[in-house]
Design an enzyme around this catalytic site. Structure first.
Site, PDB file in Angstrom:
ATOM      1  N   LYS A 200     143.763  30.639 -60.636  1.00 32.06           N
ATOM      2  CA  LYS A 200     143.107  30.290 -61.902  1.00 32.06           C
ATOM      3  C   LYS A 200     142.789  28.797 -61.974  1.00 32.06           C
ATOM      4  CE  LYS A 200     146.467  31.845 -64.595  1.00 32.06           C
ATOM      5  NZ  LYS A 200     147.492  32.373 -63.698  1.00 32.06           N
ATOM      6  N   ARG A 275     149.079  33.862 -73.109  1.00 31.37           N
ATOM      7  CA  ARG A 275     149.992  34.577 -72.212  1.00 31.37           C
ATOM      8  C   ARG A 275     150.742  35.684 -72.940  1.00 31.37           C
ATOM      9  NH1 ARG A 275     150.549  30.274 -68.213  1.00 31.37           N
ATOM     10  NH2 ARG A 275     151.738  30.958 -66.390  1.00 31.37           N
ATOM     11  N   ARG A 314     152.065  27.500 -52.402  1.00 29.05           N
ATOM     12  CA  ARG A 314     151.760  26.416 -53.329  1.00 29.05           C
ATOM     13  C   ARG A 314     152.963  25.491 -53.512  1.00 29.05           C
ATOM     14  NH1 ARG A 314     149.590  28.159 -59.153  1.00 29.05           N
ATOM     15  NH2 ARG A 314     151.753  28.666 -59.507  1.00 29.05           N
ATOM     16  N   ARG A 320     156.043  22.149 -56.873  1.00 22.39           N
ATOM     17  CA  ARG A 320     156.373  22.620 -58.217  1.00 22.39           C
ATOM     18  C   ARG A 320     157.719  23.326 -58.206  1.00 22.39           C
ATOM     19  NH1 ARG A 320     151.358  25.451 -61.230  1.00 22.39           N
ATOM     20  NH2 ARG A 320     153.103  26.670 -62.047  1.00 22.39           N
ATOM     21  N   ARG A 332     158.777  35.012 -62.956  1.00 19.99           N
ATOM     22  CA  ARG A 332     157.439  34.713 -63.477  1.00 19.99           C
ATOM     23  C   ARG A 332     156.539  35.943 -63.355  1.00 19.99           C
ATOM     24  NH1 ARG A 332     155.158  29.572 -60.856  1.00 19.99           N
ATOM     25  NH2 ARG A 332     153.591  29.828 -62.456  1.00 19.99           N
TER      26      ARG A 332
END
Ligand code: AMP
Length: 377
Positions: A200, A275, A314, A320, A332
């Site tokens: 996204k 969300r 990622r 992160r 998540r």
């Protein structure tokens, strides 16, 4: 003077600040004072309700000769008679027979109201009728009637403030604002939707360039708060580190400020928001208040296994914390299925949900999204 105001469902931007109005009113009052200095009698200052209430107040404070005050309201047009006056006087508060009347108007545009009123007052026996208007739109004024006092001339645009309204609202602003009908009317609002790791953020960054949109990522906004060490950031960090969602009201507040802070864009692309169904409902309400809606939900479809792999990849690239631990990644993904997936049904119900295959190279997915977005140009 506030930058931009929302009146009912329209945005208005600053046009004439109060200080300029004051100067123009000083000047017009001075001219009236000169003309009435040696006037034999007591004129009636006639405030045309509702619009000229603030202007009349300001003007009267500056008048230095004896005068009386009265107010009047006109009915709306009744029928379309080609001759004669088609409006009624409502609530003229004193007799004007044999008197000199100074009509105080907020604005004269085509001049229909003021000429009707002029004729009505003479019919009612006024000895003389003078006209004072705060604003005149010379481009559209079509009548021969002489306007004795004009404080300021303006372009033919829709305005509010200082007594002037939009659907009865906005009269209370002390400055005058103009309808911001250029970009804001045409603004588009897109959501880029999908599980964590669907791409996204990557796609949104490219889309904003292509379409001139503002990218609003609640995840990025929260990470900025964390980096700045704000109380909000500290609270958010504990939740984000566990793969949980932060409370709805926190992200909703962030979105509202983004919407109001960026008016010179073609629209918005929201990433990571909404969300939850509650957030989706809230977004609709926030947009509706601004006369807008969600135009399309661009939903990137990828299987859970790919989500897992992409997030781990990622983690190495972006460092992160919420991307490193397998149990956090799983949480998540679970949170996505439990809380965020229901948002799909919500937007399907609104007829704005568009599915896009999220597998393939970044360029391939980008092209697929662009093809859908072109339809909304
Ligand atoms: P993201 O960068 O979009 O993956 O977001 C990272 C984390 O920020 C999420 O896992 C949530 O903890 C939090 N977050 C981001 N957007 C929202 C949202 N709309 N509602 C609640 N929490 C959010």
């Amino acid at each position: 003077m506030e930058k931009r105001i929302l009146v009912k469902d329209r945005y208005f931007v600053p046009y004439i600040p109060y200080e300029r109005l004051e100067k123009a009113i000083d000047a017009v009052a001075e001219r009236i004072n000169q003309d009435f200095k040696y006037f034999d009698g007591t004129p009636i200052i006639l405030c045309v309700l509702n619009g000229s209430i603030l202007f009349t107040g300001e003007l009267m404070k500056r008048l230095t000769f004896p005068c009386e005050f009265s107010s009047i309201r006109l009915s709306s047009y009744e029928g379309t008679l080609s001759t004669g006056v088609t409006r009624k006087v409502l609530g003229l508060t004193s007799s004007i027979k044999g008197r000199t009347v100074l009509v105080v108007e907020d604005i004269v545009d085509t001049g229909k109201t003021i000429t009707d009123l002029h004729a009505l007052l003479l019919d009612a026996g006024a000895a003389d009728v003078k006209i004072c208007t705060m604003l005149l739109k010379p481009e559209v004024y079509k009548k021969d009637l002489k306007l004795d006092y004009v404080a300021m001339e303006i372009e033919n645009r829709f305005i509010v403030g200082f007594g002037l309204d939009y659907d009865q609202l906005g009269r209370n602003y002390k400055d005058i604002y103009i309808l911001d009908d250029r970009k804001t009317q045409a603004m588009k609002h897109f959501l880029i939707f999908g599980p964590p790791g669907a791409g996204k953020g990557t796609q949104a960054a490219r889309l904003i360039e292509r379409f001139g949109l503002r990218h609003v990522s609640t995840g990025d906004l929260l990470r900025r708060e964390i980096a700045a060490g704000t109380p909000l950031g500290l609270k958010a960090k504990t939740l984000i580190d566990k793969g949980e969602l932060v409370p709805d009201e926190v992200v909703e507040g962030m979105i509202a400020s983004e919407l109001d802070a960026h008016t010179d864009v073609e629209g918005f692309i929201f990433d990571g928001f909404p969300r939850t169904t509650a957030q989706a409902e809230h977004l609709d309400a926030m947009l509706a208040e601004r006369g807008k809606k969600v135009d399309a939900v661009l939903s990137l479809m990828i299987p859970d296994q790919t989500v897992f792999e992409r997030i781990r990849h990622r983690a190495e690239v972006e460092n992160r914390v919420d991307d490193t631990k397998p149990e956090v990644i799983q949480n998540r993904i679970d949170t996505y299925h439990a809380k965020t997936e229901p948002v799909i049904a919500y937007y399907k119900g609104k007829g704005v949900y568009r599915e896009i295959d999220g597998l393939g190279t970044i360029d391939e997915v980008f092209d697929k999204i662009c093809a859908v977005m072109e339809e909304y140009k």
